[in-house]
Design an enzyme around this catalytic site. Structure first.
Site, PDB file in Angstrom:
ATOM      1  N   LYS A  53      52.358  21.233  25.229  1.00 18.35           N
ATOM      2  CA  LYS A  53      52.144  22.217  24.849  1.00 18.35           C
ATOM      3  C   LYS A  53      52.098  24.002  25.108  1.00 18.35           C
ATOM      4  O   LYS A  53      52.450  24.856  24.004  1.00 18.35           O
ATOM      5  CB  LYS A  53      50.741  22.501  26.341  1.00 18.35           C
ATOM      6  N   GLN A  97      46.361  21.007  34.377  1.00 20.42           N
ATOM      7  CA  GLN A  97      46.621  19.226  33.647  1.00 20.42           C
ATOM      8  C   GLN A  97      45.324  18.295  34.090  1.00 20.42           C
ATOM      9  O   GLN A  97      45.813  18.040  35.418  1.00 20.42           O
ATOM     10  CB  GLN A  97      47.756  18.802  32.841  1.00 20.42           C
ATOM     11  N   ASP A 120      39.899  24.716  28.637  1.00 26.12           N
ATOM     12  CA  ASP A 120      39.363  24.344  27.982  1.00 26.12           C
ATOM     13  C   ASP A 120      38.749  23.608  27.888  1.00 26.12           C
ATOM     14  O   ASP A 120      37.649  22.278  27.498  1.00 26.12           O
ATOM     15  CB  ASP A 120      39.903  22.443  29.381  1.00 26.12           C
TER      16      ASP A 120
HETATM   17  N1  GUN Z   1      44.070  15.611  30.450  1.00 30.61           N
HETATM   18  C1  GUN Z   1      44.658  14.372  29.338  1.00 30.61           C
HETATM   19  N2  GUN Z   1      43.395  15.484  28.279  1.00 30.61           N
HETATM   20  C2  GUN Z   1      43.527  16.426  28.791  1.00 30.61           C
HETATM   21  C3  GUN Z   1      42.344  17.745  28.243  1.00 30.61           C
HETATM   22  O1  GUN Z   1      42.120  17.875  27.493  1.00 30.61           O
HETATM   23  N3  GUN Z   1      42.886  18.856  29.460  1.00 30.61           N
HETATM   24  C4  GUN Z   1      43.768  18.986  30.270  1.00 30.61           C
HETATM   25  N4  GUN Z   1      42.946  19.675  31.075  1.00 30.61           N
HETATM   26  N5  GUN Z   1      43.724  17.426  30.583  1.00 30.61           N
HETATM   27  C5  GUN Z   1      43.775  16.708  29.799  1.00 30.61           C
END
Ligand code: GUN
Length: 296
Positions: A53, A97, A120
């Protein structure tokens, strides 16, 4: 093999290029979109996601703010960080996350994020806005699936869509997005009676169950469009790890009209849509219109 392969890697790269072009325009107007990512602990998969990311954010010309905290971080400390990020005008998007360590209340943490910075789309306000047809930040993975489906099928109106999986991250928002595009939507899950028969009704089959290769070719309606959200690590014939989806690719591809591979299908779309959401949030923060074609 009958099915067309839906190339999420190429489509995701095109989305990222469009985001990057918009970022150039925005920076010329004095705004640099910024994304803050918060990671607690040392979970290896989460570390990989956060690293990619960060790289993608910088490549798109955005500012990336990483906050790595020990797994033992307390709730009050995490909430204080989120409050600082909410108040920081250089931060347009905040992503915590998941999964969080078990001593923390993930719902409480997510709902502490300013909904306007919730890239998100997990905040209850954004979930509610999506469900009621108001403009919302939409979870990245289902947004990416929607982009692939619209690109492949054009209008989704009247299509029979079956979403297998009912998570807040994928299944429920996916169903809302399909409904908004006037598909006829079924959400199936582990307790669904005769799941293969339900899947066989689908013109659009979205698999988000987290069970390796569970959906077989004889569950797929001939000509259906199959979107495989699963990322499962399994041992290959020679003992090495390989990634597979929730769909048994070879048997499904023999029947489907189009199918996403794993890897190279939905995965690259998720990060592209995170960047798109960060751009949307930055535009919103500065009273600019949402970027065309990059939102739901
Ligand atoms: N962990 C796995 N997929 C995601 C996601 O799309 N967003 C977040 N914040 N954590 C994750």
């Amino acid at each position: 093999m009958a099915a067309a392969i839906i190339d999420g890697k190429a489509f995701g790269a095109a989305v990222r290029a469009r985001v990057a072009a918009e970022v150039v325009r925005m920076r010329a107007a004095g705004v640099t979109p910024g994304l803050a990512v918060v990671l607690l602990g040392e979970d290896p998969a989460s570390q990989v996601y956060v690293r990619s990311k960060h790289r993608a954010t910088v490549e798109a010309g955005m500012a990336s703010f990483e906050h790595r905290l020990p797994a033992a971080t307390g709730q009050a400390e995490l909430l204080a960080l989120i409050a600082r990020l909410n108040a920081d005008p250089a931060v347009h998007g905040i992503l915590v996350q998941l999964p969080l360590p078990a001593h923390l209340d993930a719902d409480l943490v997510i709902n502490a994020i300013d909904p306007a910075k919730d890239v998100d789309g997990f905040h209850v306000t954004n979930a509610g806005r999506l469900a009621t047809g108001q403009s919302a930040l939409v979870p990245c993975t289902p947004l990416g699936c929607l982009m692939l489906l619209r690109d492949r099928l054009g209008s989704l109106a009247g299509a029979e869509a079956v979403v297998v999986g009912r998570s807040n991250i994928v299944g429920k928002p996916m169903a809302q997005l399909l409904l908004r595009d006037s598909a006829t939507v079924t959400i199936a899950h582990s307790r669904t009676r005769d799941l293969p028969a339900v899947c066989r009704r689908a013109d659009i089959l979205v698999a988000a169950v987290g069970r390796a290769e569970m959906i077989r070719g004889d569950w797929v309606r001939p000509g259906a469009t199959v979107i495989d959200v699963g990322i499962n690590r399994v041992a290959g014939p020679d003992g090495t790890a390989r990634l597979v989806g929730d769909v048994h690719f070879d048997s499904a591809a023999a029947v489907a009209g189009a199918i996403t591979p794993v890897p190279g299908g939905v995965g690259p779309m998720t990060i592209a849509c995170l960047l798109a959401n960060t751009l949307t949030a930055a535009a919103g923060a500065h009273g600019l219109p949402a970027p065309a074609g990059l939102t739901a």
